[in-house]
Design an enzyme around this catalytic site. Sequence first.
Site, PDB file in Angstrom:
ATOM      1  N   SER A 331      14.156   0.226   2.716  1.00  0.00           N
ATOM      2  CA  SER A 331      14.067   1.629   2.286  1.00  0.00           C
ATOM      3  C   SER A 331      14.939   1.956   1.082  1.00  0.00           C
ATOM      4  O   SER A 331      14.871   3.083   0.564  1.00  0.00           O
ATOM      5  CB  SER A 331      14.433   2.552   3.446  1.00  0.00           C
ATOM      6  N   ASP A 355      -0.836  14.338   6.990  1.00  0.00           N
ATOM      7  CA  ASP A 355      -0.437  13.804   8.289  1.00  0.00           C
ATOM      8  C   ASP A 355       1.073  13.882   8.443  1.00  0.00           C
ATOM      9  O   ASP A 355       1.822  13.323   7.627  1.00  0.00           O
ATOM     10  CB  ASP A 355      -0.895  12.346   8.435  1.00  0.00           C
ATOM     11  N   HIS A 376       9.309  12.389  12.350  1.00  0.00           N
ATOM     12  CA  HIS A 376      10.032  13.386  11.552  1.00  0.00           C
ATOM     13  C   HIS A 376       9.201  14.635  11.286  1.00  0.00           C
ATOM     14  O   HIS A 376       9.647  15.541  10.581  1.00  0.00           O
ATOM     15  CB  HIS A 376      10.441  12.770  10.216  1.00  0.00           C
ATOM     16  N   CYS A 389      11.903   8.696   6.121  1.00  0.00           N
ATOM     17  CA  CYS A 389      10.644   8.748   6.856  1.00  0.00           C
ATOM     18  C   CYS A 389       9.623   7.775   6.247  1.00  0.00           C
ATOM     19  O   CYS A 389       9.159   7.957   5.111  1.00  0.00           O
ATOM     20  CB  CYS A 389      10.094  10.179   6.825  1.00  0.00           C
TER      21      CYS A 389
END
Length: 619
Positions: A331, A355, A376, A389
């Site tokens: 990440s 979504d 989240h 996320c």
Amino acid sequence: MGRHDSEPLPKGRRREQVVVAAVACAFGLVILQLFSLQVLEGAKYRDLSEENRIRVEVLTAPRGEIKDRKGRLLADNVPSFTVTIDPYDKAYVQDPSRLDSTVARLGAILAMDPEAAIAKVKKEKRQSFVSIRVKRNVDLASVAYVSEHRAELPGVDVEAEPLRRYPYGAFASHLLGYVGEISDKELENPKYSSSYVRGDLIGRMGLERQYERLVRGVDGKRFVEVNALGRKAELLGDKRPILPVRGADITLSIDLDLQRAAEDAFQPGARGAVVAMDPRTGEVLALASKPNYDPNEFSTGISQARWNEMSQGGNYPLFNRAIQAAYPPGSTLKPFVALAGLAEKVITPATTFHDGCFGYYQFGRRKFGCWDKDGHGWTALRTAMARSCDVYFYQLGLRLGLDRLSSFMTKRLTLRDRTGIDLPQERRGLYPSSEWYDKNYGVGRWSKGLILNISIGQGESSLTPVKLAQLTSMVANGGTLWRPRILRMVHRDGREQPGELPAGDSLRKVLDLSPRDLAQVRESMIAVVNDGGGTGGAAKVESVLVAGKTGTAQNPHGNDHALFICFAPAQNPEIAVAVMVENAGHGSTAAAPIAQKVLQAYFHPAPPESAAVALGSRR
């Protein structure tokens, strides 16, 4: 009445004339040869005669010192003794079998394997006519013994030469590198054969190799008269020695205190790397790789068994993980994916996707999980970055498309390129495109879902820690991609040599990125460390606003790798840091605390030891 002219000479008289003519020719040839030796080639043979009487000994030039940015010594030289043997000594010419027995005895005196010593001398004797260094850095007791028994050890001598020393041992070993004897293969290379001889030391790794041209000096010579037995008599007064020229001293951008903080931040036995840069200049402030090694071992030569131990066994301490290892960034790639989304105008900071995150994202018939199984919900950029996320970035990657995302990463951010740091053996990164997948997996034989993985820094994408530090610096400074550099100053004879530094214009590249987009990404990275629910809270430093991003890279060969990137102060960055810890789990718990210790050492350094002692004495 005399003999008529046409009357033939008696046989005896003719033979006499032939003999006289032959003798005259022989004398003529001798005189001609003497003329050639004495007059035409006299100078040549006079020099050869001198060389036969005079032995030339090499005076090894000291390598230049290496210092940190505050002038603190990181590498220097100390006097040492080297025991040598001349295999062409008269004693061995008359009795060749005596050489092995002498070397075997010498091996026992010098605590060497006698068989190994004999093999070394035999090998080098075949390749050179100069004295052979049997062992470097010999202790004083052995030197005294050899000197006392020299009459029993023909051709053996003790020479003084500078020995490379690293006063902090394993500290900064991957940065500094080490020196070792030049190899036979290198000596066959014209690049080295004209300036090195067998037994010379050469930079093998790190800065010792990178700046070999600067720190290596020029060896000198001295001329020693030898007697009929080939033994040294005295220095020749009419042939002055050629003094060695010391190598240049170099000053690094490294801060010794910060380097120590980076190395000490790792748990014992951990494997990983830290790179800290000044985003305003591109200077590297610290570069650490764990585990490390003691470069002093190489200065005197290491055994094959020790080499095998260091280069095998799984930990690979000689491997510089900061520049030679590329890992999936996890990440820590998300700030750059966000930058791509903003630059390509597929999102704004306020964009939320259709979504929401409920712990996974449904793509076709497959579910792609988020690291947080609870999800989240619906988030915009700041919260998505702060909480890392995955579902948000899956959808951002899909909206960008594989080729547009890959093009941005590789052409605008140069993810596949080396940083150009002034260290040897830097590895390239990888960020795949559809063309790359076609080539490696076959056309139509790879899933479109792969873009989801590379959108969150998993899968085939990989970067070195130094590349991550370079990109983090770029975000911190507003778009300037610096070529990381370690060499700061060069001095010869105490005088600075600015002309020997890399040209300033080639060190920086301003990327075509929007200052507003970069500011949005910086804001989201501030949230990672400082917002409630942010994953990077472990990197907080008192009175300093830190911006960062955590990462956890999936590892098919074991536990996940932990990563963290950051810069501070977030409003006016002075330092950018990239951390990677192998098999350590989450970046938030294993990598961010290491970055925090580096930042702490930078912004709140401990008082010098002398000051601490003084303060303690006043309490």
